[in-house]
Design an enzyme around this catalytic site. Structure first.
Site, PDB file in Angstrom:
ATOM      1  N   ARG A  72       0.916  -1.172  -0.063  1.00 39.77           N
ATOM      2  CA  ARG A  72       0.031  -0.021   0.023  1.00 39.77           C
ATOM      3  C   ARG A  72       0.731   1.280   0.104  1.00 39.77           C
ATOM      4  NH1 ARG A  72      -2.653  -3.817   2.926  1.00 39.77           N
ATOM      5  NH2 ARG A  72      -1.898  -2.886   4.837  1.00 39.77           N
ATOM      6  N   GLU A 109       4.724 -10.387  14.155  1.00 40.87           N
ATOM      7  CA  GLU A 109       4.120 -11.050  15.461  1.00 40.87           C
ATOM      8  C   GLU A 109       4.080 -12.491  15.074  1.00 40.87           C
ATOM      9  OE1 GLU A 109       0.290 -10.159  16.656  1.00 40.87           O
ATOM     10  OE2 GLU A 109      -0.247  -9.209  14.689  1.00 40.87           O
TER      11      GLU A 109
END
Length: 217
Positions: A72, A109
């Site tokens: 993006r 994560e």
């Protein structure tokens, strides 16, 4: 820093940008409130506001490289590059760029990922801006900084003198393809940033500039 804390407090463009972002609950996995910017870039007035704020900030900073982070970041970085008269460099996920590339790993994560860039895309001493749509932990932007980032001064001088331009073995750095390209990263900039970042004005020692906080439902 957030734009509202840097001269744009009360600027109606910031509210328009925030209002144009759509929140998609539980995407791409449960518990994530996804900030969808496709509704921002599909609104030409708000998209223009977004680019204009960045261009106004960076126009006079002598930046020669605008690096956009996949995916993006690609929506904003080319327009910003055109606006300030700089070249656009894509930082891509593994396997997306043809030819010789260098890469930098970063932690997620749920695992690890890498950013890649064409060898020779930036030159020692160029001033670079890194653009992405959103910053949370800063792991991706930190990888971008390392990928573009500064060579030690001695090594930079050696590369300039011998015209290696990052394309041969460097005994000083002890690397086959230099993972530090000698560009000066001036700043990282994102459209959206978590509110906790208000206490964190630097990312890997580099300034961080953010337009708005994430939207809530």
């Amino acid at each position: 820093m957030f734009a509202a804390e840097n001269g744009l407090k009360g600027d109606p463009r910031l509210k328009a940008i925030s209002d144009a972002i759509t929140v998609v609950p539980h995407f791409p996995k449960p518990g994530i409130m996804f900030q969808d910017i496709t509704t921002l870039v599909s609104n030409h007035k708000v998209f223009k506001h977004t680019v204009e704020i960045f261009v106004d900030r960076y126009r006079d900073m002598d930046i020669s490289v605008v690096a956009g982070v996949e995916a993006r970041g690609f929506m904003f970085a080319p327009s910003i590059a055109l606006g300030i008269g700089a070249k656009f460099i894509p930082l891509r996920k593994p396997g997306k760029l043809p030819g010789e590339v260098i890469s930098e790993a970063y932690e997620l994560e749920y695992g690890k990922d890498r950013l890649e860039m064409h060898v020779g895309a930036v030159k020692p001493g160029e001033r670079a801006l890194v653009i992405d749509d959103l910053v949370a932990t800063g792991g991706t932007l930190s990888a971008a900084i390392r990928l573009l980032g500064e060579l030690p001064n001695l090594c930079l001088r050696l590369h300039i003198v011998y015209d290696l331009l990052l394309q041969t073995y460097c005994g000083y750095c002890d690397s086959g393809w230099l993972e530090r390209n000698g560009a000066e990263v001036v700043e990282c900039a994102c459209v959206i940033g978590l509110p906790e970042l208000k206490e964190r004005r630097l990312l890997n020692g580099k300034p961080l500039y953010v337009l708005v906080e994430p939207r809530e439902l």
